[in-house]
Write a protein that holds these residues in place. Structure first.
Motif, PDB file in Angstrom:
ATOM      1  N   ARG A   1     -43.350  96.865  -7.461  1.00 33.54           N
ATOM      2  CA  ARG A   1     -43.154  97.136  -8.600  1.00 33.54           C
ATOM      3  C   ARG A   1     -43.738  98.780  -8.967  1.00 33.54           C
ATOM      4  N   GLU A   2     -44.812  99.158  -8.363  1.00 36.04           N
ATOM      5  CA  GLU A   2     -45.221 100.560  -8.561  1.00 36.04           C
ATOM      6  C   GLU A   2     -43.992 101.539  -8.153  1.00 36.04           C
ATOM      7  N   ILE A   3     -43.469 101.290  -6.994  1.00 33.93           N
ATOM      8  CA  ILE A   3     -42.295 102.218  -6.735  1.00 33.93           C
ATOM      9  C   ILE A   3     -41.145 102.133  -7.801  1.00 33.93           C
ATOM     10  N   CYS A   4     -40.998 101.036  -8.218  1.00 30.63           N
ATOM     11  CA  CYS A   4     -39.812 100.960  -9.220  1.00 30.63           C
ATOM     12  C   CYS A   4     -39.941 101.548 -10.518  1.00 30.63           C
ATOM     13  N   GLN A   5     -41.392 101.348 -11.077  1.00 25.33           N
ATOM     14  CA  GLN A   5     -41.896 101.952 -12.188  1.00 25.33           C
ATOM     15  C   GLN A   5     -42.012 103.416 -11.983  1.00 25.33           C
ATOM     16  N   SER A   6     -42.168 103.943 -10.764  1.00 24.95           N
ATOM     17  CA  SER A   6     -42.384 105.355 -10.583  1.00 24.95           C
ATOM     18  C   SER A   6     -40.861 106.032 -10.527  1.00 24.95           C
ATOM     19  N   GLN A   7     -39.794 105.260  -9.872  1.00 29.14           N
ATOM     20  CA  GLN A   7     -38.659 105.966 -10.203  1.00 29.14           C
ATOM     21  C   GLN A   7     -38.128 105.991 -11.508  1.00 29.14           C
ATOM     22  N   ILE A   8     -38.408 104.716 -12.542  1.00 23.38           N
ATOM     23  CA  ILE A   8     -38.069 104.851 -13.678  1.00 23.38           C
ATOM     24  C   ILE A   8     -38.643 106.066 -14.423  1.00 23.38           C
TER      25      ILE A   8
ATOM     26  N   MET B   1     -46.236 108.424 -12.257  1.00 24.10           N
ATOM     27  CA  MET B   1     -45.494 109.807 -12.291  1.00 24.10           C
ATOM     28  C   MET B   1     -45.729 110.718 -11.102  1.00 24.10           C
ATOM     29  N   THR B   2     -46.763 110.745 -10.604  1.00 26.54           N
ATOM     30  CA  THR B   2     -46.591 111.609  -9.188  1.00 26.54           C
ATOM     31  C   THR B   2     -45.965 111.077  -8.280  1.00 26.54           C
ATOM     32  N   GLY B   3     -45.991 109.799  -8.225  1.00 24.38           N
ATOM     33  CA  GLY B   3     -45.285 108.948  -6.992  1.00 24.38           C
ATOM     34  C   GLY B   3     -46.183 108.716  -5.920  1.00 24.38           C
ATOM     35  N   GLN B   4     -45.905 107.723  -5.069  1.00 19.17           N
ATOM     36  CA  GLN B   4     -46.454 107.354  -3.867  1.00 19.17           C
ATOM     37  C   GLN B   4     -46.290 108.748  -2.923  1.00 19.17           C
ATOM     38  N   LYS B   5     -47.699 109.130  -2.410  1.00 17.58           N
ATOM     39  CA  LYS B   5     -47.707 110.365  -1.621  1.00 17.58           C
ATOM     40  C   LYS B   5     -47.035 111.539  -2.180  1.00 17.58           C
TER      41      LYS B   5
ATOM     42  N   ILE C   1     -43.005 114.378  -7.296  1.00 13.98           N
ATOM     43  CA  ILE C   1     -43.630 116.035  -7.456  1.00 13.98           C
ATOM     44  C   ILE C   1     -42.760 116.554  -6.286  1.00 13.98           C
ATOM     45  N   LEU C   2     -42.845 116.026  -5.138  1.00 13.80           N
ATOM     46  CA  LEU C   2     -41.991 116.953  -4.010  1.00 13.80           C
ATOM     47  C   LEU C   2     -40.457 116.551  -4.329  1.00 13.80           C
ATOM     48  N   LYS C   3     -40.012 115.429  -5.251  1.00 16.74           N
ATOM     49  CA  LYS C   3     -38.558 115.571  -5.459  1.00 16.74           C
ATOM     50  C   LYS C   3     -38.030 116.720  -6.694  1.00 16.74           C
ATOM     51  N   PHE C   4     -39.078 116.814  -7.491  1.00 11.52           N
ATOM     52  CA  PHE C   4     -38.891 117.827  -8.388  1.00 11.52           C
ATOM     53  C   PHE C   4     -38.935 119.244  -7.843  1.00 11.52           C
TER      54      PHE C   4
END
Length: 105
Positions: free
Chosen positions: A28-35, A66-70, A74-77
């Motif tokens: 769930r956290e991964i999905c919400q992070s991607q959204i 918003m920052t994402g796992q690990k 931020i790294l994608k940006f």
């Protein structure tokens, strides 16, 4: 429709006897992070097409999403040549965000 549960409840039996498919305890956290990442990227590309430095504000409950796992978001940006900082603002509703470019602050 509000989703109150996503994924499977963790148990040793589930971990040891899964047959096939994807399993992650933080699905769930991964999905919400991607959204949230997709929302921020859409705002950046449509509202600030020529800028590269941003501050993204989210509800404190969404800060880790918003920052994402690990720090994956931020790294994608960063890989897209965006310099992004994330901060929290309790007045922002959950699953919402505000993007500002650093030049106008």
């Amino acid at each position: 429709i509000p989703v109150i549960r996503l994924g499977l409840h963790y148990s040793d039996d589930l971990k040891n006897n899964k047959v096939a498919g994807v399993y992650h305890p933080s699905l769930r956290e991964i999905c919400q992070s991607q959204i949230l990442f997709n929302k921020a990227l859409h705002i950046i590309k449509t509202d600030f097409p020529d800028d590269r430095d941003f501050i993204i504000s989210v509800n404190p409950k969404d800060l880790s999403k918003m920052t994402g796992q690990k720090r994956s978001n931020i790294l994608k940006f960063k890989s897209m040549s965006y310099n992004v900082a994330v901060n929290s603002n309790p007045s922002i509703p959950t699953q919402n965000l505000i993007v500002k470019n650093k030049r106008t602050l």
